[in-house]
Enzyme design. Structure first.
Site, PDB file in Angstrom:
ATOM      1  N   GLU A  73       0.733  -0.797  -0.014  1.00  0.00           N
ATOM      2  CA  GLU A  73       0.162  -0.141   0.541  1.00  0.00           C
ATOM      3  C   GLU A  73       0.396   1.324  -0.237  1.00  0.00           C
ATOM      4  O   GLU A  73       0.181   2.187  -0.164  1.00  0.00           O
ATOM      5  CB  GLU A  73      -0.923   0.158   0.890  1.00  0.00           C
ATOM      6  CG  GLU A  73      -0.177  -0.504   2.434  1.00  0.00           C
ATOM      7  CD  GLU A  73      -1.530  -0.769   3.522  1.00  0.00           C
ATOM      8  OE1 GLU A  73      -2.694   0.030   3.385  1.00  0.00           O
ATOM      9  OE2 GLU A  73      -0.716  -1.236   4.656  1.00  0.00           O
ATOM     10  N   ASP A 106      -5.039   3.523   0.332  1.00  0.00           N
ATOM     11  CA  ASP A 106      -3.956   4.178   0.818  1.00  0.00           C
ATOM     12  C   ASP A 106      -2.550   4.201  -0.417  1.00  0.00           C
ATOM     13  O   ASP A 106      -1.890   5.031  -0.334  1.00  0.00           O
ATOM     14  CB  ASP A 106      -2.566   3.022   2.233  1.00  0.00           C
ATOM     15  CG  ASP A 106      -2.881   4.104   3.316  1.00  0.00           C
ATOM     16  OD1 ASP A 106      -3.678   4.683   3.227  1.00  0.00           O
ATOM     17  OD2 ASP A 106      -3.069   3.216   4.074  1.00  0.00           O
TER      18      ASP A 106
END
Length: 587
Positions: free
Chosen positions: A441, A465
Site C-alpha cells: 500500500e 492508501d
C-alpha cells in the site's frame, strides 16, 4: 408526495453500503440540545459535582440496558460499540477534566462536558486511520447523552417508522442505527456526516441496507415525506426524482434483486471468466456478525479481517485471551474457508492506555501500523501469540500492514517466529504453519515488489492508501478528494508491476481496497490477473456476474487500449463507456 411536485434535487455523498432503495423520507431530528452556560458560586461547586456524578451513573445504566438489547438483536460485536461508550463515561480524560473545570473554572456541568468533548474530538483529528478518526462522533454521542440527562431530557426515544422509510439524519448513533435497522422498515439511510467506517455504514452493510453517508446538508434539504431514491454503491441521492429517473432506479432495484437471487443460487459457483481465468471473491469484515451475510452472497473466504475494533476506546489493550477468542470465533464460523487476518493497523496517537497525545505534523506518514507494532513489541507479541493459538481452529492467513521495505517484513516475521518458539516450549497448542503475507500500500513496496515477493507468502494490495500516497493527496480532504483517481496511469502501472512480481515469484496476489469491489474496475482487475478480490458482501454478486460473463483476453485488450491514453479522466471515461456498453446503463 408526487415525484413531479417539486424539482428533482441531486445530492452526492459516500456510498457506504451497496444497493438501491426508493422510499419516502423520514427525517430523524436529533438536534443537539442547547447547552446552558452558567457561572457557579463557591457553595454550588460540590452540589454540581454530585449532579454530574448522578448524570454519569444514569448514563451508564442506560447504556448497559442498550448494550443488552443490541447484543440480543445484533450480536455481541455491536454490543461492544455500546460498551466503548460506557468506558468513556469512566475515562479519567473525560470525567476528571469535567470535574476540574467545575471546580477551577466554576462552570456548570453541561458547559464543562461540552468543553471537554470538544477537546477530545480535536485529538481524533490527528489520527491517520479512518476507522478511528470516525470515532470522533462517539465522543459527541456520549457527551450529548450526559448533557440530556443533566437537563432531565428524554434519551433513547423510541422511533416509530413507516414501512419502506428512507431515514435521513444529520448523524446517527450506533443505538439509533441498530434499533432502526432491526425493525425491518428501513429501506435505506442518508446522513450528512460519516464515512465508510462510521457506525451507520458498518451496521448498514451488516444488514445489507443501502446507505449514503457524508451527504453534506441532506437533512436540511430533504423534507419529511419527500420521495427519495438512493444508490448506496455510487453515493447518489435523488430527491423527488422524475418518472424517468424513478423508472431507472426501479429497474436497477429489479436487476439487483435478480442478481441477489442468482447469487443465492450461484453462491457456490466460481467467479470464472468465459475463457477459464479463476478469481476468488472474498470479504472484508469489521465484525464477526458480518460473516453470515458474506456466506449468503457467495464469499469464498475472508480477505481482510480488521482487528482494530477490539482496541477501540479502552483503558488497556485487549488481553491475549480476549484476542484469541475473537479470532477463534471467526475462524470456526468460516468452516475451513481461508481467513486473512491483518495485524493491528493503528496510529500511535490513539492506542489503549496512552494518555499523552502528541500531535504529529503528518500522521498519515507517521508512527502507525507495522511501525507502531515494531516500536511497541509487547503489544505486537500479545496479538501474534493470540493468532498463533487461534490458527488451530481454521484456515488462517496473516498479513502485516504498511510494509515499506524488506527490513520491516523480516523484523515482523522474526517476532512471529519468536512467539511460535515461546508457545511451543510452553506446550501451548498452535496450528501448522500458515501463509504470512503483506499489504502492498506504499509506492516503495510497489517499486520493490519483486524483492518483497521473495520473502512474503502472498500480496494483498491496499488501494486506498496506495492511491493516496502515489498521487500525494489526502482523500479525506474535500479540497483535493477530486484528485483521487484509481485509474490514474501511475496507479495502473503500479498495479501491473505488483501483479507481475507476484506471478514471477509464484505467490498469490489479492486486492482488499475499495477498488476491488467497484464494478467499474472489475474488467481492469480481471485483465491485470489478480487471484483474489476482497470486498463487502453486497458487492460480490455484481462483481461475480461481470467476471462470469467476461472474457479475460478481451479485458486485457481493453486495458491495453486504456493504458495508451494519458490522463486519468480519459482513461476513466473510456473504461466507463466500455462498461456501460457491455453491462447497460445505470440510473
Amino acid at each position: 408526495m408526487s415525484s413531479q411536485a417539486t424539482p428533482t434535487l441531486s445530492l452526492k455523498g459516500i456510498g457506504a453500503s451497496p444497493g438501491v432503495a426508493v422510499g419516502h423520507a423520514y427525517i430523524l431530528d436529533r438536534k443537539r440540545v442547547r447547552t446552558p452556560k452558567l457561572r457557579l458560586a463557591e457553595a454550588e461547586v460540590d452540589p454540581e459535582r454530585m449532579r454530574m456524578k448522578t448524570a454519569l451513573d444514569l448514563s451508564d445504566r442506560q447504556l448497559s440496558e442498550l448494550k443488552e438489547q443490541i447484543t440480543r438483536s445484533e450480536g455481541p460485536e455491536h454490543g461492544l460499540i455500546i460498551e466503548a461508550h460506557r468506558l468513556m463515561l469512566h475515562d479519567p480524560m473525560f470525567v476528571d477534566e469535567v470535574n476540574r473545570l467545575i471546580v477551577e473554572d466554576r462552570i456548570n456541568a453541561e458547559w464543562a462536558v461540552r468543553r471537554v468533548a470538544r477537546k477530545l474530538k480535536h485529538l481524533f483529528d490527528n489520527i491517520p486511520d479512518e476507522y478511528f478518526r470516525e470515532r470522533r462522533s462517539d465522543v459527541e454521542y456520549v457527551a450529548d447523552r450526559v448533557v440530556r440527562n443533566l437537563m432531565g431530557q428524554v434519551v433513547d426515544e423510541e422511533v416509530s417508522l413507516p414501512d419502506h422509510a428512507v431515514v435521513v439524519a444529520h448523524d446517527l448513533s450506533p443505538a439509533d442505527t441498530a434499533m432502526m435497522a432491526r425493525s425491518g422498515r428501513v429501506a435505506g439511510f442518508v446522513t450528512d456526516l460519516g464515512g465508510q467506517t462510521s457506525h451507520t455504514a458498518i451496521v448498514a452493510r451488516a444488514r445489507s441496507t443501502p446507505a449514503v453517508v457524508g451527504a453534506g446538508r441532506a437533512s436540511e434539504q430533504i423534507s419529511p415525506g419527500d420521495l427519495v431514491a438512493l444508490d448506496g454503491t455510487r453515493g447518489l441521492v435523488l430527491v423527488n426524482p422524475t418518472e424517468d429517473q424513478l423508472a431507472l432506479f426501479h429497474e436497477t432495484m429489479r436487476r439487483h434483486a435478480e442478481m441477489e437471487a442468482r447469487a443465492l443460487e450461484a453462491k457456490d459457483l466460481p467467479a470464472q471468466s468465459t475463457d477459464g481465468f479463476r478469481i476468488r471473491l472474498v470479504g472484508n469484515i469489521e465484525f464477526p456478525e458480518e460473516i453470515s451475510s458474506l456466506l449468503s452472497h457467495g464469499a469464498e473466504g475472508i480477505g481482510l479481517y480488521r482487528t482494530e475494533f477490539m482496541f477501540l476506546d479502552r483503558k488497556s489493550p485487549p488481553t491475549e485471551e480476549e484476542q484469541y477468542r475473537a479470532y477463534r470465533q471467526v475462524l470456526e464460523a468460516m468452516g475451513g474457508r481461508p481467513v486473512t487476518i491483518r495485524t493491528l493497523d493503528l496510529g500511535g496517537d490513539k492506542v489503549p492506555g496512552k494518555t499523552k497525545h502528541e500531535k504529529e505534523p503528518n500522521p498519515a506518514m507517521g508512527l502507525r501500523a507495522i511501525r507502531y507494532c515494531l516500536a511497541n513489541r509487547e503489544l505486537f507479541r500479545v496479538q501474534l501469540r493470540a493468532l498463533l493459538r487461534a490458527s488451530v481452529h481454521g484456515n488462517m492467513r496473516m498479513m502485516f500492514p504498511l510494509i515499506c521495505g524488506m527490513s520491516e517484513l523480516r523484523e515482523a516475521r522474526s517476532e512471529l517466529e519468536a512467539c511460535r518458539t515461546e508457545l511451543g516450549r510452553a506446550g501451548v497448542p498452535i496450528g501448522k504453519r500458515f501463509q504470512v503475507g503483506i499489504m502492498v500500500e506504499t509506492p516503495s513496496a510497489a517499486l520493490i515488489a519483486d524483492r518483497l515477493a521473495q520473502e512474503a507468502d502472498f500480496f494483498s494490495v491496499g488501494t486506498n492508501d496506495l492511491i493516496q500516497y502515489s498521487l500525494a493527496i489526502d482523500r479525506q480532504n474535500r479540497d483535493v478528494a477530486y484528485l483521487y483517481k484509481p485509474l490514474h496511469l501511475s496507479v495502473l502501472r503500479s498495479l501491473k508491476n505488483i501483479v507481475s512480481a507476484a506471478k514471477s515469484a509464484g505467490i498469490p496476489v489479492a486486492m482488499c481496497g475499495e477498488m476491488a469491489g467497484d464494478p467499474i474496475y472489475a474488467l481492469v482487475l480481471l485483465a491485470l490477473g489478480f487471484d483474489e478480490l476482497s470486498m463487502t458482501a453486497g458487492q460480490i454478486p455484481t462483481v461475480k456476474g461481470i467476471i462470469r460473463e467476461s472474457n479475460r483476453e478481451d479485458a486485457q485488450q481493453l486495458l491495453e487500449t486504456a493504458m495508451e491514453l494519458t490522463t486519468a479522466e480519459e482513461i476513466e471515461r473510456f473504461i466507463r463507456t466500455e462498461m456501460d456498453r457491455r453491462l447497460g446503463e445505470q440510473p
